[in-house]
Structures are given as C-alpha cells and as structure tokens.
Design an enzyme around this catalytic site. Structure first.
Site, PDB file in Angstrom:
ATOM      1  N   GLN A   8      21.499  79.048  53.548  1.00 39.54           N
ATOM      2  CA  GLN A   8      22.938  79.312  53.453  1.00 39.54           C
ATOM      3  C   GLN A   8      23.481  78.746  52.148  1.00 39.54           C
ATOM      4  O   GLN A   8      24.650  78.909  51.845  1.00 39.54           O
ATOM      5  CB  GLN A   8      23.656  78.626  54.622  1.00 39.54           C
ATOM      6  CG  GLN A   8      23.217  79.142  55.972  1.00 39.54           C
ATOM      7  CD  GLN A   8      23.677  78.206  57.080  1.00 39.54           C
ATOM      8  OE1 GLN A   8      24.792  78.297  57.574  1.00 39.54           O
ATOM      9  NE2 GLN A   8      22.821  77.285  57.467  1.00 39.54           N
TER      10      GLN A   8
ATOM     11  N   HIS B 240      24.304  83.571  51.838  1.00 38.12           N
ATOM     12  CA  HIS B 240      25.668  83.459  51.303  1.00 38.12           C
ATOM     13  C   HIS B 240      25.735  83.684  49.806  1.00 38.12           C
ATOM     14  O   HIS B 240      26.725  83.341  49.171  1.00 38.12           O
ATOM     15  CB  HIS B 240      26.257  82.091  51.670  1.00 38.12           C
ATOM     16  CG  HIS B 240      26.418  81.904  53.156  1.00 38.12           C
ATOM     17  ND1 HIS B 240      26.653  80.694  53.752  1.00 38.12           N
ATOM     18  CD2 HIS B 240      26.365  82.806  54.172  1.00 38.12           C
ATOM     19  CE1 HIS B 240      26.741  80.846  55.073  1.00 38.12           C
ATOM     20  NE2 HIS B 240      26.551  82.119  55.347  1.00 38.12           N
TER      21      HIS B 240
ATOM     22  N   CYS C 239      30.720  92.456  39.485  1.00 45.34           N
ATOM     23  CA  CYS C 239      32.136  92.772  39.309  1.00 45.34           C
ATOM     24  C   CYS C 239      32.807  92.938  40.674  1.00 45.34           C
ATOM     25  O   CYS C 239      32.163  93.251  41.677  1.00 45.34           O
ATOM     26  CB  CYS C 239      32.324  93.979  38.403  1.00 45.34           C
ATOM     27  SG  CYS C 239      32.007  95.553  39.179  1.00 45.34           S
TER      28      CYS C 239
ATOM     29  N   CYS D 136      33.031  99.329  34.649  1.00 45.95           N
ATOM     30  CA  CYS D 136      34.182  99.866  35.389  1.00 45.95           C
ATOM     31  C   CYS D 136      35.493  99.148  35.099  1.00 45.95           C
ATOM     32  O   CYS D 136      36.542  99.541  35.610  1.00 45.95           O
ATOM     33  CB  CYS D 136      33.899  99.850  36.897  1.00 45.95           C
ATOM     34  SG  CYS D 136      33.867  98.180  37.574  1.00 45.95           S
TER      35      CYS D 136
HETATM   36  N1  APR Z   1      19.229  65.875  55.196  1.00 47.75           N
HETATM   37  C1  APR Z   1      19.372  66.809  56.155  1.00 47.75           C
HETATM   38  N2  APR Z   1      20.564  67.128  56.690  1.00 47.75           N
HETATM   39  C2  APR Z   1      21.643  66.479  56.239  1.00 47.75           C
HETATM   40  C3  APR Z   1      21.565  65.480  55.242  1.00 47.75           C
HETATM   41  C4  APR Z   1      20.289  65.192  54.722  1.00 47.75           C
HETATM   42  N3  APR Z   1      20.113  64.262  53.780  1.00 47.75           N
HETATM   43  N4  APR Z   1      22.822  65.018  55.029  1.00 47.75           N
HETATM   44  C5  APR Z   1      23.637  65.690  55.828  1.00 47.75           C
HETATM   45  N5  APR Z   1      22.939  66.571  56.574  1.00 47.75           N
HETATM   46  C6  APR Z   1      23.426  67.519  57.573  1.00 47.75           C
HETATM   47  C7  APR Z   1      24.733  67.157  58.209  1.00 47.75           C
HETATM   48  O1  APR Z   1      24.517  66.283  59.322  1.00 47.75           O
HETATM   49  C8  APR Z   1      25.241  68.523  58.650  1.00 47.75           C
HETATM   50  O2  APR Z   1      24.750  68.837  59.951  1.00 47.75           O
HETATM   51  O3  APR Z   1      23.658  68.737  56.905  1.00 47.75           O
HETATM   52  C9  APR Z   1      24.627  69.484  57.640  1.00 47.75           C
HETATM   53  C10 APR Z   1      25.611  70.076  56.654  1.00 47.75           C
HETATM   54  O4  APR Z   1      26.541  70.828  57.355  1.00 47.75           O
HETATM   55  P1  APR Z   1      27.632  71.745  56.592  1.00 47.75           P
HETATM   56  O5  APR Z   1      28.275  70.943  55.483  1.00 47.75           O
HETATM   57  O6  APR Z   1      28.488  72.358  57.635  1.00 47.75           O
HETATM   58  O7  APR Z   1      26.729  72.819  55.841  1.00 47.75           O
HETATM   59  P2  APR Z   1      26.111  74.183  56.366  1.00 47.75           P
HETATM   60  O8  APR Z   1      25.636  74.090  57.760  1.00 47.75           O
HETATM   61  O9  APR Z   1      25.143  74.597  55.301  1.00 47.75           O
HETATM   62  O10 APR Z   1      27.377  75.127  56.293  1.00 47.75           O
HETATM   63  C11 APR Z   1      27.223  76.503  56.445  1.00 47.75           C
HETATM   64  O11 APR Z   1      29.514  76.863  55.759  1.00 47.75           O
HETATM   65  O12 APR Z   1      30.769  75.751  54.148  1.00 47.75           O
HETATM   66  C12 APR Z   1      30.255  76.990  54.539  1.00 47.75           C
HETATM   67  O13 APR Z   1      29.373  78.839  53.372  1.00 47.75           O
HETATM   68  C13 APR Z   1      29.283  77.436  53.482  1.00 47.75           C
HETATM   69  O14 APR Z   1      26.936  77.918  53.574  1.00 47.75           O
HETATM   70  C14 APR Z   1      27.939  77.065  54.060  1.00 47.75           C
HETATM   71  C15 APR Z   1      28.159  77.259  55.546  1.00 47.75           C
END
Ligand code: APR
Length: 250
Positions: free
Chosen positions: A101, A119, A127, A151
C-alpha cells in the site's frame, strides 16, 4: 515468540507460493512518515481531503503539487531498510508476490521485482485528465504542475486519492495472489483501509497460513495463525535468515 518464529520459518520454507502485503510500518525504520505524521509544520493547517483528492487538486493544483513534491523529495532521500532487503531476498529464495500500500518505491529500490502497488507511486506522474504518463525527475524543483504535452491537462502524482478507485489490473492480480498463496505475510499495516484490508481474509478462506508482523495488534490479529510482535526491520531479516538456513540443509 521464538517457537512461533520456528513454525513460521517452516511454513515459509515449504510454501509453494508466498504473498506479502505491506503497509506504512515496513517503511517506518527508513524514516518515511505516514500521511498523517507528514502533516506537520507548514502543512498542519490543511485537511487531508484537500491535499489528497481530485476536488482538492482542481481547486488548488499548485498547493497539492507542492505537498506531494515535498513527500517525493523525502522518499528519494531515504533508503530501504533491512525489512525491505529481507523481503527482496525472500523473493530470490521462493516465489513471492509482493503487494504494497506504500507509494515510496522502497521495495523496488531494495531489489523486489514486480511489486503490486495498490496505491500507486509518489515518484511517478501522469496527467490529470487522460492519465498520460509524464516522467518528471525532480518534482520538488518545480513550483506548479507541468502541462501535459499530449492533452494540455496538468501533471499529478500517480497515487490513489480519496474517492478514487484502485487500478483494476493491479487489484485483480493482488486478489489472485491472495487467493492462490500458501502463506501470506501481513507486515506493518493497520488493516483499516479497504480493499487491501480484505486481502488477508481471502488468503485465509482459501487455506493459506496467515502471519502478521507488527509491533501493535490490529483488527486482523485475532484471525492470524501466527502473530510476530516487533518492528519489520528486525523480525523480517530474522525470519528470512531462518528460511535460508533451512533451505540450505535440504
Ligand atoms: N514495523 C512494522 N509495523 C509497524 C512498525 C514497524 N517498525 N511501526 C509501526 N507499525 C505498524 C503500526 O502499528 C500500524 O499498524 O504499521 C501500521 C501502519 O498503519 P497505517 O499508518 O494505518 O498505514 P497503512 O496500514 O499502510 O495505511 C493504509 O492508508 O493512509 C492511507 O493510503 C494510505 O496506504 C495508506 C493506507
């Protein structure tokens, strides 16, 4: 946890196909801030819906351009961490489909090939009207979005914004990889954003072993076969070294 690690290493070593789903947590040790963490300082006053939506871009293309250019600059400045490198190594040892993601391109820079970017990628541009690819080397040195030579519409980052659909071909391949794998590793994602959050459930329904790597529990944790609590940059190299040792013995 060491017993669980041993079990997971065995599952990985014998699996015919492995699918990995990653989120922002895998890039944490590289120093990439999450979307919300990045909204500090100069950007604190803005609403994510404004910075990351087609409506926001239409209203103020220069503002959205500069926000993403600053994040692209950050992503270019950091390096893949041992977690990214371990997944690239796993891809050399076993057939691995890597679904992410993240939009930072760090898996590819660590050497993973054919990454399914759900994503998009912040370092790519297209564009706004027609999606014509627009290679732009250093977007952070450009103040306003360049104009498409084909375009005349404006360049935008090739990422999925609020209210936009995921690329159908990428999503279909991700679904297929989730349904066909024998083991799925879910790394560093909060499992709150759809449709990515459903992929582990498809894997589980078709009989795959589900493994989660995350320092914190998530809504997925109670459904997994093994939960390895810890940072991706520590747990993944440990796991992959175990797989490599086990395969070398066979
Ligand atoms: N190693 C592994 N996991 C970790 C670490 C680490 N060092 N540090 C934090 N995390 C975990 C957190 O506990 C949390 O569960 O990574 C996760 C990050 O969660 P989000 O910030 O919600 O990220 P994600 O799940 O990728 O979000 C999905 O949401 O913000 C939008 O489009 C964006 O692609 C993103 C999507």
């Amino acid at each position: 946890m060491e017993d669980q690690v041993e079990q997971v290493v065995q599952w990985l070593a014998v699996a015919r196909t492995i699918t990995v789903l990653t989120g922002a947590g895998v890039s944490k040790e590289s120093g990439i801030p999450t979307f919300r963490d990045a909204m500090e300082g100069l950007w604190a006053e803005f609403d994510p819906q404004v910075l990351a939506s087609p409506e926001g871009f239409r209203r103020n293309p220069g503002l959205v351009w500069r926000w993403y250019a600053a994040r692209a600059n950050q992503a270019g400045d950091v390096s893949p961490n041992p977690g990214h490198h371990a997944l690239a190594r796993l891809g050399e040892l076993k057939p691995v489909s890597l679904i992410t993601q993240n939009v930072d391109g760090l898996h590819q820079r660590a050497g993973s090939r054919e990454v399914l970017e759900l994503h998009g990628n912040i370092l790519r541009h297209r564009c706004f009207d027609q999606g014509h690819p627009m290679p732009i080397e250093r977007p952070w040195e450009v103040e306003e979005p360049p104009v498409c030579p084909q375009c005349g519409s404006l360049a935008r980052p090739d990422v999925i914004w609020f209210g936009e659909l995921l690329p159908v071909d990428v999503l279909e391949r991700a679904l297929q990889a989730s349904q066909e794998c024998h083991v799925m590793l879910v790394v560093g994602t909060s499992g709150l954003v759809q449709p990515a959050a459903s992929l582990p459930h498809y894997a589980r329904e078709t009989g795959a072993h589900l493994i989660e790597i995350n320092p914190d529990r998530t809504p997925l944790t109670r459904h997994v076969d093994a939960y390895l609590s810890g940072p991706a940059a520590t747990v993944l190299p440990h796991l992959v070294a175990g797989v490599e040792q086990l395969l070398a013995k066979q």
